[in-house]
Design a protein around this motif. Structure first.
Motif, PDB file in Angstrom:
ATOM      1  N   THR A  17     -50.616 -31.323 -11.899  1.00  0.00           N
ATOM      2  CA  THR A  17     -49.227 -31.345 -11.519  1.00  0.00           C
ATOM      3  C   THR A  17     -48.800 -32.694 -11.218  1.00  0.00           C
ATOM      4  O   THR A  17     -47.837 -33.498 -11.351  1.00  0.00           O
ATOM      5  N   ASP A  40     -46.391 -23.068 -14.651  1.00  0.00           N
ATOM      6  CA  ASP A  40     -47.439 -22.667 -13.603  1.00  0.00           C
ATOM      7  C   ASP A  40     -46.535 -21.779 -12.721  1.00  0.00           C
ATOM      8  O   ASP A  40     -45.422 -22.182 -12.013  1.00  0.00           O
ATOM      9  N   ASN A  44     -45.327 -25.532  -8.593  1.00  0.00           N
ATOM     10  CA  ASN A  44     -45.526 -26.907  -7.980  1.00  0.00           C
ATOM     11  C   ASN A  44     -44.759 -28.091  -8.587  1.00  0.00           C
ATOM     12  O   ASN A  44     -44.258 -28.778  -7.934  1.00  0.00           O
ATOM     13  N   ASP A 121     -46.376 -28.685 -17.832  1.00  0.00           N
ATOM     14  CA  ASP A 121     -47.643 -28.537 -16.866  1.00  0.00           C
ATOM     15  C   ASP A 121     -48.051 -26.980 -16.852  1.00  0.00           C
ATOM     16  O   ASP A 121     -47.280 -26.346 -17.053  1.00  0.00           O
TER      17      ASP A 121
HETATM   18 MG    MG Z   1     -50.681 -27.551 -10.758  1.00  0.00          MG
END
Ligand code: MG
Ligand code: ADP
Length: 272
Positions: A17, A40, A44, A121
């Motif tokens: 991230t 994710d 985040n 991500d």
């Molecule tokens: Mg992450």
């Protein structure tokens, strides 16, 4: 042409991230049009890029077919973002249909023309989301900590990458391994670097010349909804991210070419 890059490693806490945030910030600063997609369930990346999700559509809705990707894009201060939320954690069991590996690729196809870079991500797992990310991507970046434990699980990562290349996305390339929390003064770092080189060989890739140091500013930046590039532009890590991006956006070195040409010249010379 748009470049789609997934930042991946099934281990958590290695800097996926952080790398995505640094990439988005740095590429945006260079004037590139960037879309970040948070795959994710922890969300985040959405948080680090400073976007508020509230009642916006998320990547979960996109993957489920509740909306198109364009409906889920939030225009953030750093770049455009398709956010994520915790609902995404149940997606694995909900996505059972034929062609489920291609959903993200198809959706990205609708908005690709609007961006120079699309950064994905990925979650700390080799799940249907990870497969979707690899299927949709041109290139993978693998962040890795300079710790011995970070070498565990690489065999499964390799298997997954090669399976996706074989079945879903022949063009996929591993662009490189990015060593994170790098400290050249530690003996362990050198040992890990050697092992990382072996992994790079197995994955048909190289280690990026630029390494990212451990930095307090990196850990602080997300709380301010800023990338390291704007949060602490003069710190060492920000400079390292800029140099990493420079390396990334320049075409990869084709080491084998001169050798091939030489061989060709030699053989044609021999023939005369
Ligand atoms: Mg992450
Ligand atoms: N180079 C670094 N220096 C200091 N802290 C870092 C660095 N890279 C990552 N971190 C911190 O480590 C934690 C895990 O990083 P993160 O990017 O969230 O990993 P992942 O996405 O792979 O789980 C975060 O708290 C992050 O701020």
């Amino acid at each position: 042409m748009t470049k789609i890059i997934a930042v991946t490693n099934q281990k958590g806490g290695v800097g996926k991230t952080t790398t995505c945030t640094g990439l988005c910030g740095g590429l945006a600063e260079l004037g590139k049009k960037v879309l970040a997609i948070d795959l994710d369930p922890q969300g985040n990346l959405s948080f680090s890029l400073g976007v508020e999700v509230e009642d916006n559509f998320t990547i979960y809705d996109v993957m489920k077919g509740n909306c198109d990707i364009g409906d889920a894009i939030i225009h953030g201060d750093i770049c455009d973002v398709v956010p994520s939320n915790i609902l995404l954690s149940g997606l694995e069991l909900e996505m059972t249909g034929v062609g489920r590996e291609y959903v993200l690729r198809e959706q990205i196809g609708y908005v690709k023309k609007d961006y120079d870079y699309i950064i994905l991500d990925t979650p700390p797992a080799l799940s249907v989301l990870t497969i979707n990310a690899y299927t949709a991507s041109d290139e993978l970046i693998i962040p890795m900590l300079c710790e011995v434990l970070s070498l565990q699980g690489i065999a499964q990562l390799r298997q997954t990458i090669f399976a996706v290349k074989r079945y879903y996305n022949k063009q996929l390339t591993v662009r490189g391994i990015l060593l994170n929390k790098y400290n050249p003064r530690l003996t362990l770092t050198k040992e890990v670097e050697e092992l990382a080189q072996m992994i790079a060989d197995q994955l048909d890739t190289t280690i990026f010349k630029t390494k990212i140091s451990a930095s307090v500013s990196i850990a602080e930046a997300p709380a301010h909804g800023e990338s390291i590039i704007t949060y602490a532009p003069n710190c060492r890590a920000a400079k390292e991210y800029k140099s990493f991006i420079k390396e990334l956006i320049s075409p990869p070195a084709k080491e084998s070419k001169p050798e091939k040409i030489q061989k060709k010249q030699k053989s044609s010379g021999d023939g005369k």
